[in-house]
Design an enzyme around this catalytic site. Sequence first.
Site, PDB file in Angstrom:
ATOM      1  N   GLY A  39     -27.953  -2.965  19.943  1.00 14.14           N
ATOM      2  CA  GLY A  39     -28.172  -4.027  18.949  1.00 14.14           C
ATOM      3  C   GLY A  39     -26.931  -4.338  18.150  1.00 14.14           C
ATOM      4  CB  THR A  40     -23.570  -2.741  17.914  1.00 20.22           C
ATOM      5  OG1 THR A  40     -24.163  -1.459  17.707  1.00 20.22           O
ATOM      6  CG2 THR A  40     -22.347  -2.892  17.033  1.00 20.22           C
ATOM      7  CB  THR A  41     -23.787  -8.263  16.151  1.00 20.65           C
ATOM      8  OG1 THR A  41     -23.689  -7.738  14.826  1.00 20.65           O
ATOM      9  CG2 THR A  41     -25.250  -8.485  16.499  1.00 20.65           C
ATOM     10  N   GLY A  66     -29.298  -7.053  22.736  1.00 21.27           N
ATOM     11  CA  GLY A  66     -30.080  -8.062  22.016  1.00 21.27           C
ATOM     12  C   GLY A  66     -29.377  -8.364  20.713  1.00 21.27           C
ATOM     13  CB  SER A  67     -27.896 -11.413  19.204  1.00 23.06           C
ATOM     14  OG  SER A  67     -28.946 -12.326  19.438  1.00 23.06           O
ATOM     15  CG  HIS A 121     -26.942 -11.586   8.012  1.00 21.94           C
ATOM     16  ND1 HIS A 121     -26.772 -12.749   8.709  1.00 21.94           N
ATOM     17  CD2 HIS A 121     -27.834 -10.839   8.715  1.00 21.94           C
ATOM     18  CE1 HIS A 121     -27.540 -12.718   9.800  1.00 21.94           C
ATOM     19  NE2 HIS A 121     -28.199 -11.569   9.822  1.00 21.94           N
ATOM     20  CG  HIS A 122     -26.784  -7.051   4.728  1.00 24.33           C
ATOM     21  ND1 HIS A 122     -25.730  -6.246   5.051  1.00 24.33           N
ATOM     22  CD2 HIS A 122     -27.454  -7.269   5.888  1.00 24.33           C
ATOM     23  CE1 HIS A 122     -25.761  -5.969   6.345  1.00 24.33           C
ATOM     24  NE2 HIS A 122     -26.807  -6.580   6.882  1.00 24.33           N
ATOM     25  CE  LYS A 161     -24.266 -10.047  10.790  1.00 27.54           C
ATOM     26  NZ  LYS A 161     -24.395  -8.909  11.703  1.00 27.54           N
ATOM     27  N   GLY A 167     -24.635 -12.192  15.290  1.00 17.75           N
ATOM     28  CA  GLY A 167     -24.955 -12.251  16.719  1.00 17.75           C
ATOM     29  C   GLY A 167     -26.094 -13.228  16.979  1.00 17.75           C
ATOM     30  CB  THR A 168     -29.256 -13.874  15.123  1.00 18.48           C
ATOM     31  OG1 THR A 168     -29.556 -12.480  15.134  1.00 18.48           O
ATOM     32  CG2 THR A 168     -30.518 -14.690  15.311  1.00 18.48           C
TER      33      THR A 168
HETATM   34  N1  LIG Z   1     -29.785  -6.662  17.187  1.00 16.23           N
HETATM   35  C1  LIG Z   1     -30.512  -6.564  16.072  1.00 16.23           C
HETATM   36  O1  LIG Z   1     -31.721  -6.827  16.056  1.00 16.23           O
HETATM   37  C2  LIG Z   1     -29.833  -6.077  14.844  1.00 16.23           C
HETATM   38  C3  LIG Z   1     -28.506  -5.770  14.901  1.00 16.23           C
HETATM   39  N2  LIG Z   1     -27.877  -5.230  13.824  1.00 16.23           N
HETATM   40  C4  LIG Z   1     -26.494  -4.816  14.039  1.00 16.23           C
HETATM   41  O2  LIG Z   1     -26.495  -3.408  14.240  1.00 16.23           O
HETATM   42  C5  LIG Z   1     -25.281  -2.839  13.766  1.00 16.23           C
HETATM   43  C6  LIG Z   1     -25.606  -1.715  12.800  1.00 16.23           C
HETATM   44  O3  LIG Z   1     -26.264  -2.222  11.667  1.00 16.23           O
HETATM   45  P1  LIG Z   1     -26.647  -1.279  10.432  1.00 16.23           P
HETATM   46  O4  LIG Z   1     -27.465  -0.125  10.875  1.00 16.23           O
HETATM   47  O5  LIG Z   1     -27.173  -2.202   9.399  1.00 16.23           O
HETATM   48  O6  LIG Z   1     -25.189  -0.767  10.010  1.00 16.23           O
HETATM   49  P2  LIG Z   1     -24.789   0.519   9.162  1.00 16.23           P
HETATM   50  O7  LIG Z   1     -23.400   0.285   8.696  1.00 16.23           O
HETATM   51  O8  LIG Z   1     -25.848   0.818   8.169  1.00 16.23           O
HETATM   52  O9  LIG Z   1     -24.780   1.700  10.255  1.00 16.23           O
HETATM   53  C7  LIG Z   1     -23.734   1.939  11.157  1.00 16.23           C
HETATM   54  C8  LIG Z   1     -23.758   3.399  11.546  1.00 16.23           C
HETATM   55  O10 LIG Z   1     -22.803   3.655  12.585  1.00 16.23           O
HETATM   56  C9  LIG Z   1     -22.169   4.895  12.271  1.00 16.23           C
HETATM   57  N3  LIG Z   1     -20.910   5.074  12.985  1.00 16.23           N
HETATM   58  C10 LIG Z   1     -19.628   4.981  12.528  1.00 16.23           C
HETATM   59  N4  LIG Z   1     -18.761   5.255  13.539  1.00 16.23           N
HETATM   60  C11 LIG Z   1     -19.512   5.545  14.627  1.00 16.23           C
HETATM   61  C12 LIG Z   1     -19.210   5.910  15.967  1.00 16.23           C
HETATM   62  N5  LIG Z   1     -17.944   6.026  16.419  1.00 16.23           N
HETATM   63  N6  LIG Z   1     -20.238   6.112  16.811  1.00 16.23           N
HETATM   64  C13 LIG Z   1     -21.526   6.004  16.404  1.00 16.23           C
HETATM   65  N7  LIG Z   1     -21.877   5.657  15.147  1.00 16.23           N
HETATM   66  C14 LIG Z   1     -20.879   5.429  14.273  1.00 16.23           C
HETATM   67  C15 LIG Z   1     -22.019   4.840  10.759  1.00 16.23           C
HETATM   68  O11 LIG Z   1     -21.728   6.125  10.245  1.00 16.23           O
HETATM   69  P3  LIG Z   1     -21.055   6.258   8.766  1.00 16.23           P
HETATM   70  O12 LIG Z   1     -22.116   5.831   7.816  1.00 16.23           O
HETATM   71  O13 LIG Z   1     -20.719   7.702   8.692  1.00 16.23           O
HETATM   72  O14 LIG Z   1     -19.869   5.353   8.788  1.00 16.23           O
HETATM   73  C16 LIG Z   1     -23.422   4.342  10.399  1.00 16.23           C
HETATM   74  O15 LIG Z   1     -24.326   5.405  10.406  1.00 16.23           O
HETATM   75  C17 LIG Z   1     -24.486  -4.004  13.196  1.00 16.23           C
HETATM   76  O16 LIG Z   1     -23.593  -4.472  14.168  1.00 16.23           O
HETATM   77  C18 LIG Z   1     -25.550  -5.078  12.906  1.00 16.23           C
HETATM   78  O17 LIG Z   1     -25.036  -6.377  12.976  1.00 16.23           O
HETATM   79  C19 LIG Z   1     -28.528  -5.006  12.654  1.00 16.23           C
HETATM   80  C20 LIG Z   1     -29.844  -5.330  12.540  1.00 16.23           C
HETATM   81  C21 LIG Z   1     -30.605  -5.895  13.616  1.00 16.23           C
HETATM   82  O1  LIG Z   2     -26.164  -7.043  10.424  1.00 14.36           O
HETATM   83  C1  LIG Z   2     -27.372  -7.285  10.269  1.00 14.36           C
HETATM   84  O2  LIG Z   2     -28.025  -6.851   9.304  1.00 14.36           O
HETATM   85  C2  LIG Z   2     -28.058  -8.088  11.297  1.00 14.36           C
HETATM   86  N1  LIG Z   2     -27.411  -8.335  12.398  1.00 14.36           N
HETATM   87  C3  LIG Z   2     -27.896  -9.038  13.520  1.00 14.36           C
HETATM   88  C4  LIG Z   2     -27.053 -10.255  13.788  1.00 14.36           C
HETATM   89  O3  LIG Z   2     -25.811 -10.176  13.646  1.00 14.36           O
HETATM   90  O4  LIG Z   2     -27.597 -11.292  14.157  1.00 14.36           O
HETATM   91  C5  LIG Z   2     -29.377  -9.281  13.481  1.00 14.36           C
HETATM   92  C6  LIG Z   2     -29.981  -9.479  12.126  1.00 14.36           C
HETATM   93  O5  LIG Z   2     -29.818 -10.799  11.715  1.00 14.36           O
HETATM   94  C7  LIG Z   2     -29.463  -8.494  11.103  1.00 14.36           C
END
Ligand SMILES: NC(=O)C1=CN([C@@H]2O[C@H](COP(=O)(O)OP(=O)(O)OC[C@H]3O[C@@H](n4cnc5c(N)ncnc54)[C@H](OP(=O)(O)O)[C@@H]3O)[C@@H](O)[C@H]2O)C=CC1
Ligand SMILES: O=C(O)C1=N[C@H](C(=O)O)C[C@H](O)C1
Length: 233
Positions: free
Chosen positions: A71-73, A96-97, A131-132, A135, A141-142
């Site tokens: 899900g990472t974007t 998935g975005s 977004h927050h 980000k 990505g969406t």
């Molecule tokens: N596709 C979807 O439906 C959605 C996608 N997203 C995307 O997902 C991603 C993550 O979002 P979110 O959880 O909010 O972000 P956060 O910043 O809350 O979480 C990111 C995590 O990755 C960790 N991290 C850092 N380096 C590494 C590494 N080398 N390997 C593995 N993990 C690592 C961080 O650790 P530390 O805290 O120690 O730095 C942290 O725990 C973003 O790209 C966001 O855009 C988000 C929501 C929905």
């Molecule tokens: O970073 C987020 O929070 C989100 N990222 C995804 C994106 O880049 O589209 C999905 C969602 O909107 C939340």
Amino acid sequence: MKIALVGYGKMGKIIDEIATKRGHEIVARLKETPTAENLNQPDVVIEFSLPEVAFNNIKTCLENKIPVICGTTGWLEHKEAIEKIAIENETAFLYGSNFSLGVNLFFALNEKLAGLMKNADEYSCQLEEIHHIHKLDAPSGTAISLAEGIIRNNPKFSAWKLENTKGNELGIFAIREDEVPGTHSVFYRSEVDEIEIKHTAFNRNGFALGAVVAAEWIKDKKGNFTMKDVLGL
Ligand SMILES: NC(=O)C1=CN([C@@H]2O[C@H](COP(=O)(O)OP(=O)(O)OC[C@H]3O[C@@H](n4cnc5c(N)ncnc54)[C@H](OP(=O)(O)O)[C@@H]3O)[C@@H](O)[C@H]2O)C=CC1
Ligand SMILES: O=C(O)C1=N[C@H](C(=O)O)C[C@H](O)C1
């Protein structure tokens, strides 16, 4: 099913809760680079980390023949390379975005509307995402998926661009505000009116549930997939 969570931030923690409630075992919760050892032999990896580490994380998991839901974007320039690695290693990959059911229905609605608007020359089109403030990537990505859906269905557009556009470019406006989980709008404006379609996420639970459903679906599959395959849309 045994799930390894690669990335354990806002999303990783909610996925943990939802996957556990659905009877899955979380065998790894990683905030660092995955390895064959620390992944702890999962059936599937769910990867929600950071744009700059996603490629390496996914590659490592696929090379260990573990299916990956990502899900990472913000890393999409490497997506083709990852899809090749999934095939070479006879395993499965799904990016998935946005994993929420609502947004995947919204994607379908957006494509339908883009087709309807292709001869309506009096309307301009624009996308907006909110977004927050934490980000890291823009546009979301969406928003990129929405733009690609419009470009596929409306020959007036050939590329998307952040903010000010020229020629056949489709503009995306990215706003960062407080703790907004994710709001996406598509606008068609003429001199006399406006059509807007909008999806508003109230929290992150829909994204997390969709990722777990995708992990359940991909477990014994091989190849590259999207949420359209999972949801049958
Ligand atoms: N596709 C979807 O439906 C959605 C996608 N997203 C995307 O997902 C991603 C993550 O979002 P979110 O959880 O909010 O972000 P956060 O910043 O809350 O979480 C990111 C995590 O990755 C960790 N991290 C850092 N380096 C590494 C590494 N080398 N390997 C593995 N993990 C690592 C961080 O650790 P530390 O805290 O120690 O730095 C942290 O725990 C973003 O790209 C966001 O855009 C988000 C929501 C929905
Ligand atoms: O970073 C987020 O929070 C989100 N990222 C995804 C994106 O880049 O589209 C999905 C969602 O909107 C939340």
